[in-house]
Structures are given as C-alpha cells and as structure tokens.
Design an enzyme around this catalytic site. Structure first.
Site, PDB file in Angstrom:
ATOM      1  N   GLU A   1     -18.186  18.342   0.614  1.00 11.07           N
ATOM      2  CA  GLU A   1     -17.393  18.937  -0.463  1.00 11.07           C
ATOM      3  C   GLU A   1     -18.026  18.680  -1.828  1.00 11.07           C
ATOM      4  O   GLU A   1     -18.146  19.587  -2.659  1.00 11.07           O
ATOM      5  CB  GLU A   1     -15.959  18.378  -0.416  1.00 11.07           C
ATOM      6  CG  GLU A   1     -15.164  19.011   0.714  1.00 11.07           C
ATOM      7  CD  GLU A   1     -13.868  18.290   1.062  1.00 11.07           C
ATOM      8  OE1 GLU A   1     -13.144  18.803   1.935  1.00 11.07           O
ATOM      9  OE2 GLU A   1     -13.574  17.231   0.502  1.00 11.07           O
TER      10      GLU A   1
ATOM     11  N   GLY B   1       0.823  -1.210   0.000  1.00 12.61           N
ATOM     12  CA  GLY B   1       0.000   0.000   0.000  1.00 12.61           C
ATOM     13  C   GLY B   1       0.851   1.252   0.000  1.00 12.61           C
ATOM     14  O   GLY B   1       1.524   1.556   0.979  1.00 12.61           O
TER      15      GLY B   1
ATOM     16  N   GLY C   1      -0.075   4.476  -0.018  1.00 13.68           N
ATOM     17  CA  GLY C   1      -0.868   5.676   0.282  1.00 13.68           C
ATOM     18  C   GLY C   1      -0.078   6.588   1.215  1.00 13.68           C
ATOM     19  O   GLY C   1       1.158   6.524   1.264  1.00 13.68           O
ATOM     20  N   PHE C   2      -0.774   7.427   1.956  1.00 12.30           N
ATOM     21  CA  PHE C   2      -0.094   8.367   2.850  1.00 12.30           C
ATOM     22  C   PHE C   2       0.848   7.639   3.807  1.00 12.30           C
ATOM     23  O   PHE C   2       1.976   8.061   4.030  1.00 12.30           O
ATOM     24  CB  PHE C   2      -1.118   9.134   3.690  1.00 12.30           C
ATOM     25  CG  PHE C   2      -1.809  10.229   2.945  1.00 12.30           C
ATOM     26  CD1 PHE C   2      -1.128  11.386   2.616  1.00 12.30           C
ATOM     27  CD2 PHE C   2      -3.138  10.109   2.578  1.00 12.30           C
ATOM     28  CE1 PHE C   2      -1.764  12.410   1.933  1.00 12.30           C
ATOM     29  CE2 PHE C   2      -3.782  11.128   1.902  1.00 12.30           C
ATOM     30  CZ  PHE C   2      -3.097  12.272   1.579  1.00 12.30           C
TER      31      PHE C   2
ATOM     32  N   ASP D   1      -5.065   4.106   7.999  1.00  7.40           N
ATOM     33  CA  ASP D   1      -6.502   3.862   8.210  1.00  7.40           C
ATOM     34  C   ASP D   1      -6.813   2.441   8.673  1.00  7.40           C
ATOM     35  O   ASP D   1      -7.808   2.207   9.353  1.00  7.40           O
ATOM     36  CB  ASP D   1      -7.261   4.070   6.895  1.00  7.40           C
ATOM     37  CG  ASP D   1      -7.578   5.532   6.633  1.00  7.40           C
ATOM     38  OD1 ASP D   1      -7.111   6.383   7.416  1.00  7.40           O
ATOM     39  OD2 ASP D   1      -8.287   5.818   5.646  1.00  7.40           O
TER      40      ASP D   1
HETATM   41  C1  LIG Z   1     -12.732  11.105  -0.973  1.00  6.36           C
HETATM   42  C2  LIG Z   1     -11.836  11.179   0.239  1.00  6.36           C
HETATM   43  C3  LIG Z   1     -11.512  12.414   0.786  1.00  6.36           C
HETATM   44  C4  LIG Z   1     -10.694  12.494   1.910  1.00  6.36           C
HETATM   45  N1  LIG Z   1     -10.383  13.736   2.411  1.00  6.36           N
HETATM   46  C5  LIG Z   1      -9.544  13.831   3.455  1.00  6.36           C
HETATM   47  C6  LIG Z   1      -9.127  15.099   3.935  1.00  6.36           C
HETATM   48  O1  LIG Z   1      -9.539  16.143   3.424  1.00  6.36           O
HETATM   49  N2  LIG Z   1      -8.266  15.148   4.993  1.00  6.36           N
HETATM   50  C7  LIG Z   1      -7.787  13.992   5.572  1.00  6.36           C
HETATM   51  O2  LIG Z   1      -6.991  14.068   6.506  1.00  6.36           O
HETATM   52  N3  LIG Z   1      -8.157  12.776   5.134  1.00  6.36           N
HETATM   53  C8  LIG Z   1      -9.019  12.661   4.096  1.00  6.36           C
HETATM   54  N4  LIG Z   1      -9.395  11.429   3.642  1.00  6.36           N
HETATM   55  C9  LIG Z   1      -8.885  10.241   4.340  1.00  6.36           C
HETATM   56  C10 LIG Z   1      -7.455   9.940   3.910  1.00  6.36           C
HETATM   57  O3  LIG Z   1      -7.395   9.865   2.510  1.00  6.36           O
HETATM   58  C11 LIG Z   1      -7.021   8.628   4.540  1.00  6.36           C
HETATM   59  O4  LIG Z   1      -7.044   8.778   5.939  1.00  6.36           O
HETATM   60  C12 LIG Z   1      -5.625   8.244   4.086  1.00  6.36           C
HETATM   61  O5  LIG Z   1      -5.586   8.084   2.692  1.00  6.36           O
HETATM   62  C13 LIG Z   1      -5.175   6.942   4.748  1.00  6.36           C
HETATM   63  O6  LIG Z   1      -3.921   6.617   4.289  1.00  6.36           O
HETATM   64  P1  LIG Z   1      -3.460   5.099   4.160  1.00  6.36           P
HETATM   65  O7  LIG Z   1      -2.059   5.141   3.701  1.00  6.36           O
HETATM   66  O8  LIG Z   1      -3.805   4.365   5.389  1.00  6.36           O
HETATM   67  O9  LIG Z   1      -4.395   4.471   3.022  1.00  6.36           O
HETATM   68  P2  LIG Z   1      -4.626   4.934   1.522  1.00  6.36           P
HETATM   69  O10 LIG Z   1      -4.167   6.324   1.304  1.00  6.36           O
HETATM   70  O11 LIG Z   1      -6.039   4.586   1.224  1.00  6.36           O
HETATM   71  O12 LIG Z   1      -3.661   3.991   0.680  1.00  6.36           O
HETATM   72  C14 LIG Z   1      -3.902   2.628   0.534  1.00  6.36           C
HETATM   73  C15 LIG Z   1      -3.028   2.097  -0.592  1.00  6.36           C
HETATM   74  O13 LIG Z   1      -3.116   0.669  -0.590  1.00  6.36           O
HETATM   75  C16 LIG Z   1      -3.318   0.188  -1.901  1.00  6.36           C
HETATM   76  N5  LIG Z   1      -4.036  -1.080  -1.763  1.00  6.36           N
HETATM   77  C17 LIG Z   1      -5.251  -1.277  -1.223  1.00  6.36           C
HETATM   78  N6  LIG Z   1      -5.573  -2.582  -1.225  1.00  6.36           N
HETATM   79  C18 LIG Z   1      -4.529  -3.231  -1.787  1.00  6.36           C
HETATM   80  C19 LIG Z   1      -4.243  -4.597  -2.047  1.00  6.36           C
HETATM   81  N7  LIG Z   1      -5.101  -5.580  -1.729  1.00  6.36           N
HETATM   82  N8  LIG Z   1      -3.060  -4.923  -2.621  1.00  6.36           N
HETATM   83  C20 LIG Z   1      -2.174  -3.955  -2.945  1.00  6.36           C
HETATM   84  N9  LIG Z   1      -2.392  -2.635  -2.709  1.00  6.36           N
HETATM   85  C21 LIG Z   1      -3.536  -2.278  -2.128  1.00  6.36           C
HETATM   86  C22 LIG Z   1      -4.109   1.295  -2.585  1.00  6.36           C
HETATM   87  O14 LIG Z   1      -3.952   1.256  -4.002  1.00  6.36           O
HETATM   88  C23 LIG Z   1      -3.479   2.546  -1.978  1.00  6.36           C
HETATM   89  O15 LIG Z   1      -2.369   2.987  -2.712  1.00  6.36           O
HETATM   90  C24 LIG Z   1     -10.197  11.311   2.508  1.00  6.36           C
HETATM   91  C25 LIG Z   1     -10.522  10.068   1.956  1.00  6.36           C
HETATM   92  C26 LIG Z   1     -11.328   9.998   0.829  1.00  6.36           C
HETATM   93  C27 LIG Z   1     -11.657   8.653   0.232  1.00  6.36           C
END
Ligand SMILES: Cc1cc2nc3c(=O)[nH]c(=O)nc-3n(C[C@H](O)[C@H](O)[C@H](O)COP(=O)(O)OP(=O)(O)OC[C@H]3O[C@@H](n4cnc5c(N)ncnc54)[C@H](O)[C@@H]3O)c2cc1C
Length: 422
Positions: free
Chosen positions: A172, A12, A14-15, A302
């Site tokens: 939004e 993953g 993401g952030f 998350d």
């Molecule tokens: C529409 C929207 C608006 C948002 N607005 C805000 C905001 O304004 N402010 C704020 O603080 N937060 C906001 N959030 C929440 C924020 O985006 C999340 O808290 C943050 O992205 C979490 O980061 P993460 O790295 O845990 O997961 P994510 O950023 O979701 O990254 C997960 C990664 O894992 C990958 N992945 C998933 N499943 C698999 C798999 N089975 N195999 C391989 N790869 C996989 C995905 O492709 C992705 O790259 C928003 C979320 C959404 C959906």
C-alpha cells in the site's frame, strides 16, 4: 461505584479491547477500566495514508474519553503497563496501580527488527500515529533537502525510497508513494524534473502479499511495476549503514528513506511466566482466550496465540477481524459465566482479505470470489470506512478521499515539528 460489580481491567483499546468494551459496557454488572498508553483509538489500516499526507491523523483516531461520555460503568486510565502481579490480582502502570477481577490484555504487537540494531535505530516504522507523522515529516523534509543538493546524481540518490516488507502495508505504501511521485512531485518540485528516482519494495519471500491468493499477488506485482516500483523478492535486508540498505545478496541500495514494514512481535507483558510466551512473543491461550494455567487473565487480538481453532492450528492471522471477533466473544463469555452458563470456544469466521495497491486499484479475496481493479477498490473503501470510530470521522474521511482522488491534489503536506518556538 457499587462494590459488588465485577471489575474488568482491559489493557489496550485497539480493535480487540474496544470491541470487548463496547459489548460489555451495556451490562451494569461489570465495571470496566480501559488502560491505554494513548488517549485515543486509531485505525492502523489507514496509517499509510497519514504517512503519505493524504489524510489527517484525526480522521482515523478518536479520544477514548469522548467515546465513554456518560457511560457510568466505564473509566479510562492513561498509562503504560509495567507489570502484572497475578497473585494479588493487580497491575502496575507508569501512572498507578489497579486491581481487577478479570484482566484482559489486548496490547497488540510492535515492529520486529529481527535483532538488527541499525535497522531499529535508523529505519522508519509504520505501526502508530507517531510513526506515521514521523514518516510524513521525514519524507517532506528529505525532499526539501534534496532540492538544495548540487548535482543531479546526488539528488537522485537522496530521493530513493526503500520499503522492506511486501505484505499489505508495504504494498500500500509503495503504491501510494509512486502515485505521489507522479502526480504531486512533478507539480510541486520543478527541481526534480527529468530525474530518475526509484522506489524499491523488498521481501525475503518469493511473492508479494504472502497470505493472499495467487491472483492478488500477481495483480499487486503487475500494478506496482507499471507504476515504476522495483520489486526485489527472495532477498532479505541485512543491515542499514551510512544510508545504505544492505541486502542478503550483497547488494547495497542508497536511501535516506528506509521504511520498515516487515514483521511484528507481540508487545512485552512483564509478570507473566515465560512458559506462556510462544512464537512471535504471542501469549498462549486456550479456546476461551484464557492464558494457559490462569483463571482470570485473558488475551485477545494480535497478542494471543490460540491453536485450539481446528482451521488455524498454527494460530490466527494477526488481522483486525480476528481481534474484533475475539473481543466480541469474550464479552459474551464473561456474561455467560455470571449467568452460570458454560463459555463458548473461539472459532474464527474468515471474511476474506483486501489490499489497496494504487489509486482506484485494489484486490479482494472474498470467501468464494476474487475481485481486482476499481470494483475491489470500491469494496476496500466501503469496508474501511464502516469500522472507523465516530460518524464525523467517517464523513470527514469520505470527503477527503473524494477531494484528493478527484483533484489529485491533497493539501496536507505540512512539516509540523512539535516543540517550542519557531
Ligand atoms: C500499518 C498497518 C496496517 C494494517 N492493515 C490492516 C488491514 O488492512 N486489515 C487488517 O485486517 N489488519 C490490518 N492490520 C493489522 C491490524 O491493525 C491488527 O490486526 C489489529 O490492530 C490488532 O488489534 P489489537 O486490538 O490486537 O491490537 P492494536 O489494534 O494494535 O491495539 C493495541 C492497543 O494497545 C495499546 N498498548 C500497547 N502497548 C501498551 C502498553 N504497554 N500499555 C498500555 N497500552 C498499550 C496501544 O496503544 C493500542 O491502543 C494493519 C496493521 C498495521 C500496523
């Protein structure tokens, strides 16, 4: 590859995952492989602007391999996680098997439909770039279909939009669609002149923007109502049948655009014991983000449920800052372990929350201050441009915002349908 390096597999980008990688990759004692089902990182907070044809998807996404150019200890593996084999320190993806010394899961969440199959099948979620492009096409195609309908009543019913979820995403997107209807709809669709169409924003809670301050909640409600958005609170969505959104109070709203921004659940991680999967399908971790009962599997962002942080005994909010900070601390902790130092526990530094409501209007709950209106909007712009990956993306985005906000006339409303021919 040197054999004595510590193999870190991060699933993953993401952030959370990306922030860990950024900080860990400067230490050559680690060899890091990022696994992601997409070949790019994207910025979810601005998805709604892609969905409403305000900005291009490429303005908020960036290819991993471009990020990793010339980084000798970083690899990218395009694939979707299938299973973890913790006893063998291996993961299976749909494109191959990888082994690890440390495994970090940063898979984030997916939309939660609370078991409503019709809603899952027919509503329009907004979690990924694909979702946003799908929604953009759906909105634009819908308007073209509505143009061809015979009666005004039919047109009006066809153009109703229902958004489920009064959190930041729902607010939004409601604000943006209302602005679009006012500014662009009137100029480009003379067929809809003098028509009464509605945007409904529905939430089961008694307020919009639940986790934010009362002032922010009130401001969001006031601004959206002024834009003509119909807000329905204390009411849940129960079903979506024959283009009708069925509400818990028995009401039915006709809508062919039903946007689902109402709740998330952790992504599934096959191979972990069921005992470590907590509420909202989040994985239960200790104060170092280590999965309960495992020594070398960690979860950040998350997907992690951590109750050890004194200020957040019910787990952290699922927001970008938590993910960024957990990724940062885990990279420091990995280094501390090989330097024979003890790991540090995670404590979230809450820097506040922001939500944009409409053109030039936002709300900002900062630790000791509250802002609304234009100034909050400026803070929102600044905060959302800084973390974007890639200098080019920052400049591109700043320019498209400036252009769109000045002219009220972005030109991205293209219906592009992937496939052969035409
Ligand atoms: C529409 C929207 C608006 C948002 N607005 C805000 C905001 O304004 N402010 C704020 O603080 N937060 C906001 N959030 C929440 C924020 O985006 C999340 O808290 C943050 O992205 C979490 O980061 P993460 O790295 O845990 O997961 P994510 O950023 O979701 O990254 C997960 C990664 O894992 C990958 N992945 C998933 N499943 C698999 C798999 N089975 N195999 C391989 N790869 C996989 C995905 O492709 C992705 O790259 C928003 C979320 C959404 C959906």
């Amino acid at each position: 590859m040197k054999q004595d390096r510590i193999k870190v597999v991060v699933i993953g980008g993401g952030f959370a995952g990306l922030n860990l990688i950024k900080r860990l990759s400067n230490d050559k004692r680690f060899f890091i492989t990022l696994v992601d089902m997409n070949n790019y990182n994207f910025f979810p907070p601005l998805l709604y602007q892609v969905a409403t044809a305000f900005i291009e998807p490429s303005s908020i996404s960036y290819p991993f391999r471009r990020m990793f150019q010339e980084k000798e200890n970083l690899r990218f593996h395009l694939g979707c996680l299938q299973r973890i084999d913790a006893s063998a320190n291996k993961i299976e993806t749909d494109t191959g098997i990888l082994d690890y010394d440390y495994l970090v899961l940063g898979l984030g969440t997916e939309s939660n439909y609370f078991g409503m199959e019709n809603v899952k099948k027919h509503s329009l979620p907004m979690k990924t770039i694909n979702d946003a492009l799908n929604l953009r096409n759906h909105l634009l195609l819908n308007m073209e279909k509505a143009v061809r309908l015979e009666t005004q009543e039919e047109k009006e019913r066809y153009l109703n939009i229902v958004i489920a979820g009064g959190g930041p995403t729902g607010v939004e997107v409601a604000g943006m669609l209302a602005e679009m209807g006012r500014n662009i709809g009137r100029k480009e669709y003379p067929e809809f002149k003098d028509m009464q169409t509605y945007i409904y924003l529905i939430d089961a809670a008694p307020v919009l923007l639940g986790p934010m301050s009362k002032k922010s909640q009130q401001e969001a409600s006031d601004v959206l109502q002024k834009l003509g958005v119909k807000i329905i609170l204390n009411t849940a969505v129960k079903d979506y049948v024959d283009n009708k959104v069925v509400l818990s109070d028995g009401r039915e709203i006709h809508s062919t655009v039903f946007i689902w921004a109402s709740g998330v659940t952790g992504r599934e991680v096959p191979g972990l014991p069921p005992a470590v999967v907590g509420k909202g399908r989040r994985i239960i971790v200790d104060e170092f983000n280590r999965v309960q009962g495992m020594s070398n599997i960690f979860v950040i962002g998350d997907l992690a449920f951590q109750s050890s942080d004194a200020k957040f005994p019910n787990g952290h909010p699922q927001v970008a800052q938590v993910a960024i900070q957990q990724g940062g601390l885990l990279s420091a902790n990995f280094k501390r372990v090989i330097d024979s130092k003890p790991m540090k526990p995670f404590a979230y530094n809450d820097k506040g929350s922001l939500a944009i409501i409409s053109k030039y209007k936002a709300v900002a709950d900062l630790p000791k201050l509250f802002f609304r209106g234009f100034f909050a909007w400026l803070i929102w712009l600044f905060i959302h441009i800084i973390p974007l990956v890639g200098f080019r993306n920052k400049v591109k985005l700043a320019f498209s915002w400036m252009w769109s906000f000045i002219t009220n006339d972005p030109t991205l409303r293209l219906i592009i349908r992937p496939g052969k021919g035409k």
